[in-house]
Enzyme design. Structure first.
Site, PDB file in Angstrom:
ATOM      1  N   ARG A  51       0.824  -1.210   0.000  1.00 45.64           N
ATOM      2  CA  ARG A  51       0.000   0.000   0.000  1.00 45.64           C
ATOM      3  C   ARG A  51       0.862   1.267   0.000  1.00 45.64           C
ATOM      4  O   ARG A  51       0.386   2.345  -0.314  1.00 45.64           O
ATOM      5  CB  ARG A  51      -0.959   0.004   1.195  1.00 45.64           C
ATOM      6  CG  ARG A  51      -2.221   0.824   0.919  1.00 45.64           C
ATOM      7  CD  ARG A  51      -3.162   0.887   2.103  1.00 45.64           C
ATOM      8  NE  ARG A  51      -2.500   1.461   3.242  1.00 45.64           N
ATOM      9  CZ  ARG A  51      -2.420   0.897   4.444  1.00 45.64           C
ATOM     10  NH1 ARG A  51      -2.973  -0.264   4.671  1.00 45.64           N
ATOM     11  NH2 ARG A  51      -1.791   1.489   5.421  1.00 45.64           N
ATOM     12  N   TYR A 103     -12.982  18.309 -16.593  1.00 45.19           N
ATOM     13  CA  TYR A 103     -13.533  16.966 -16.479  1.00 45.19           C
ATOM     14  C   TYR A 103     -14.589  16.959 -15.377  1.00 45.19           C
ATOM     15  O   TYR A 103     -14.305  17.327 -14.239  1.00 45.19           O
ATOM     16  CB  TYR A 103     -12.422  15.952 -16.197  1.00 45.19           C
ATOM     17  CG  TYR A 103     -12.975  14.581 -15.954  1.00 45.19           C
ATOM     18  CD1 TYR A 103     -13.747  13.940 -16.924  1.00 45.19           C
ATOM     19  CD2 TYR A 103     -12.776  13.928 -14.751  1.00 45.19           C
ATOM     20  CE1 TYR A 103     -14.287  12.684 -16.699  1.00 45.19           C
ATOM     21  CE2 TYR A 103     -13.312  12.674 -14.517  1.00 45.19           C
ATOM     22  CZ  TYR A 103     -14.071  12.064 -15.493  1.00 45.19           C
ATOM     23  OH  TYR A 103     -14.621  10.832 -15.266  1.00 45.19           O
ATOM     24  N   ASP A 176      -3.997  19.265 -15.229  1.00 46.11           N
ATOM     25  CA  ASP A 176      -4.509  17.996 -15.748  1.00 46.11           C
ATOM     26  C   ASP A 176      -4.168  17.974 -17.238  1.00 46.11           C
ATOM     27  O   ASP A 176      -4.762  18.686 -18.039  1.00 46.11           O
ATOM     28  CB  ASP A 176      -6.035  17.912 -15.523  1.00 46.11           C
ATOM     29  CG  ASP A 176      -6.625  16.597 -16.024  1.00 46.11           C
ATOM     30  OD1 ASP A 176      -5.969  15.913 -16.830  1.00 46.11           O
ATOM     31  OD2 ASP A 176      -7.759  16.266 -15.620  1.00 46.11           O
ATOM     32  N   LYS A 201      -6.208   6.876 -20.106  1.00 40.58           N
ATOM     33  CA  LYS A 201      -6.405   7.387 -21.457  1.00 40.58           C
ATOM     34  C   LYS A 201      -5.171   7.123 -22.324  1.00 40.58           C
ATOM     35  O   LYS A 201      -4.762   5.999 -22.442  1.00 40.58           O
ATOM     36  CB  LYS A 201      -6.779   8.870 -21.369  1.00 40.58           C
ATOM     37  CG  LYS A 201      -7.911   9.148 -20.372  1.00 40.58           C
ATOM     38  CD  LYS A 201      -9.178   8.413 -20.767  1.00 40.58           C
ATOM     39  CE  LYS A 201     -10.412   8.787 -19.985  1.00 40.58           C
ATOM     40  NZ  LYS A 201     -10.497   8.327 -18.607  1.00 40.58           N
TER      41      LYS A 201
HETATM   42  N1  PLP Z   1      -9.152  14.031 -16.169  1.00 44.03           N
HETATM   43  C1  PLP Z   1      -9.664  13.967 -17.407  1.00 44.03           C
HETATM   44  C2  PLP Z   1      -9.385  15.090 -18.364  1.00 44.03           C
HETATM   45  C3  PLP Z   1     -10.463  12.905 -17.799  1.00 44.03           C
HETATM   46  O1  PLP Z   1     -10.972  12.870 -19.043  1.00 44.03           O
HETATM   47  C4  PLP Z   1     -10.725  11.865 -16.866  1.00 44.03           C
HETATM   48  C5  PLP Z   1     -11.599  10.719 -17.233  1.00 44.03           C
HETATM   49  O2  PLP Z   1     -12.232  10.724 -18.261  1.00 44.03           O
HETATM   50  C6  PLP Z   1     -10.186  11.965 -15.582  1.00 44.03           C
HETATM   51  C7  PLP Z   1      -9.385  13.051 -15.263  1.00 44.03           C
HETATM   52  C8  PLP Z   1     -10.459  10.899 -14.540  1.00 44.03           C
HETATM   53  O3  PLP Z   1      -9.695   9.767 -14.820  1.00 44.03           O
HETATM   54  P1  PLP Z   1     -10.119   8.252 -14.428  1.00 44.03           P
HETATM   55  O4  PLP Z   1     -11.319   7.902 -15.219  1.00 44.03           O
HETATM   56  O5  PLP Z   1      -8.884   7.476 -14.789  1.00 44.03           O
HETATM   57  O6  PLP Z   1     -10.383   8.241 -12.964  1.00 44.03           O
END
Ligand code: PLP
Length: 378
Positions: A51, A103, A176, A201
């Protein structure tokens, strides 16, 4: 002296590490949760419990830090686990500024934290530096969140200018960079303090892993807190998923460039189509963030293209139902192309236009994807 190597080389060879016992070029997976102590109670293998840190993470974290130009990296159970860990490093009442278009689940989490009195929160329009300056509270704002290009409108934010404003007020910038990846943008070089990825992604790229990552510019006290938070909350990646992520990263540059080239062609073709009211893609000169994206991004504008067909939400639904190659599914950044009618997914109150279709462009032949779109648009 060895010649300086390129990031493509680091990625393809996963830094060129060799497993020391058998000299294997592909690393093993370490499923063990516990690690043995010696007679003094110390851990001679450098690991105590999975962990906190699993040996399968070492290579993938080192590669991510190298590709982003950071001092360290942490992998997480998901992009959301990485993002929420960043906010867990804040103290109660700290002020956060986030973009109004981002997001949606991170936006929802932030609202929830603010509603419960954990943080103070302001949303500002993506890339609006005046609004940022008006809302920032020197000494009180601790974190400015950037998402560029933003999901799903592809709004572009000037990372360097944002960092200048944030740093002058004593705040950190977290970017991000999921839609960009280190292939196209290097946020740390542009002044960001942390980079966050949904590694689900493009970093993994094969739609078969849920993972997240943080990369830091400095190994400071906030970074240490993030590391502890990951362990406290057990927001860790499974060893098999870490291994798959490393395998996916080896082809990152090929995939990201191929998807971006396809996306550019598709955006251009859609922009000239009589059944399309608007195309959102930073690679188009008509996009309000195009000039900035050209400066800030290198070698392409990412895999996501959003557009609004003429005829509103009903037309959007009809296009989705007629597409064959584009699969109607959520997520993005895989080698296969997807389509999603976004507003109904995000629900009431979303800032996303009701007729917006979000495409995640894969690495299929561009002409096949274009034919599918043209047939569905009529
Ligand atoms: N940030 C962006 C721009 C995303 O498109 C996503 C998911 O689609 C996330 C964060 C969250 O990621 P996860 O689905 O791996 O938790």
């Amino acid at each position: 002296m060895k010649a300086a190597r390129h990031p493509e080389t680091f990625a393809a060879q996963a830094l060129g590490w060799t497993e020391p016992t058998h000299r294997a070029l592909v690393p093993p997976i370490h499923p063990s949760a516990p690690y043995e102590r010696d007679d003094t109670g110390a851990y001679p293998g450098g690991h105590s419990y999975t962990r906190d840190q699993n040996p399968t993470y070492d290579q993938v974290e080192a590669l991510l830090a190298e590709l982003e130009g950071g001092k360290g990296s942490l992998v997480f159970a998901s992009g959301m686990a990485a993002a929420t860990t960043v906010f867990e490093t804040l103290c109660p009442g700290d002020h956060v500024i986030a973009p109004s278009m981002m997001y949606w689940t991170i936006r929802g989490w932030l609202r929830d934290l603010a509603d419960r009195g954990r943080i103070e929160l302001d949303f500002v329009e993506n890339g609006n530096l005046e609004a940022l300056e008006q809302n920032i509270r020197p000494g009180k704002t601790r974190l400015v969140w950037v998402e560029t290009p933003a999901n799903p409108t592809l709004a572009i934010t000037d990372i360097r200018a944002t960092a200048d404003i944030a740093h002058a007020a004593g705040a950190r910038v977290v970017c991000d960079s999921t839609l960009s990846t280190p292939v196209l943008t290097k946020p740390l070089e542009l002044g960001a303090d942390l980079v966050m990825h949904s590694a689900t992604k493009q970093l993994n790229g094969h739609s078969d892993v849920l993972a997240g990552a943080l990369v830091t510019k400095n190994e400071d006290e906030v970074w240490e807190r993030a590391r502890h938070e990951r362990g406290y909350r057990g927001a860790v990646l499974g060893p098999f998923e870490a291994w798959l992520l490393l395998r996916g990263l080896r082809t990152l540059f090929l995939r990201v460039r191929a998807s971006a080239a396809n996306a550019q062609l598709i955006a251009e073709r859609l922009a000239g189509h009589t059944s399309v009211a608007e195309v959102m893609y930073p690679g188009l000169e008509s996009h309000p963030g195009h000039e900035l994206a050209r400066k800030q991004m290198n070698g392409g504008f990412g895999p996501m293209v959003s557009f609004r067909p003429t005829g509103g939400a009903a037309a959007a639904r009809s296009v989705v139902s007629k597409l064959e190659l584009f699969r109607n599914a959520t997520s993005l950044g895989g080698v296969e192309s997807l389509v999603e009618h976004r507003a109904p997914v995000e629900g009431p109150g979303t800032p996303v236009p009701p007729d917006l279709l979000r495409l995640s462009i894969g690495i299929e032949h561009a002409e096949d994807l274009l034919a599918d779109l043209e047939r569905a648009l009529g």
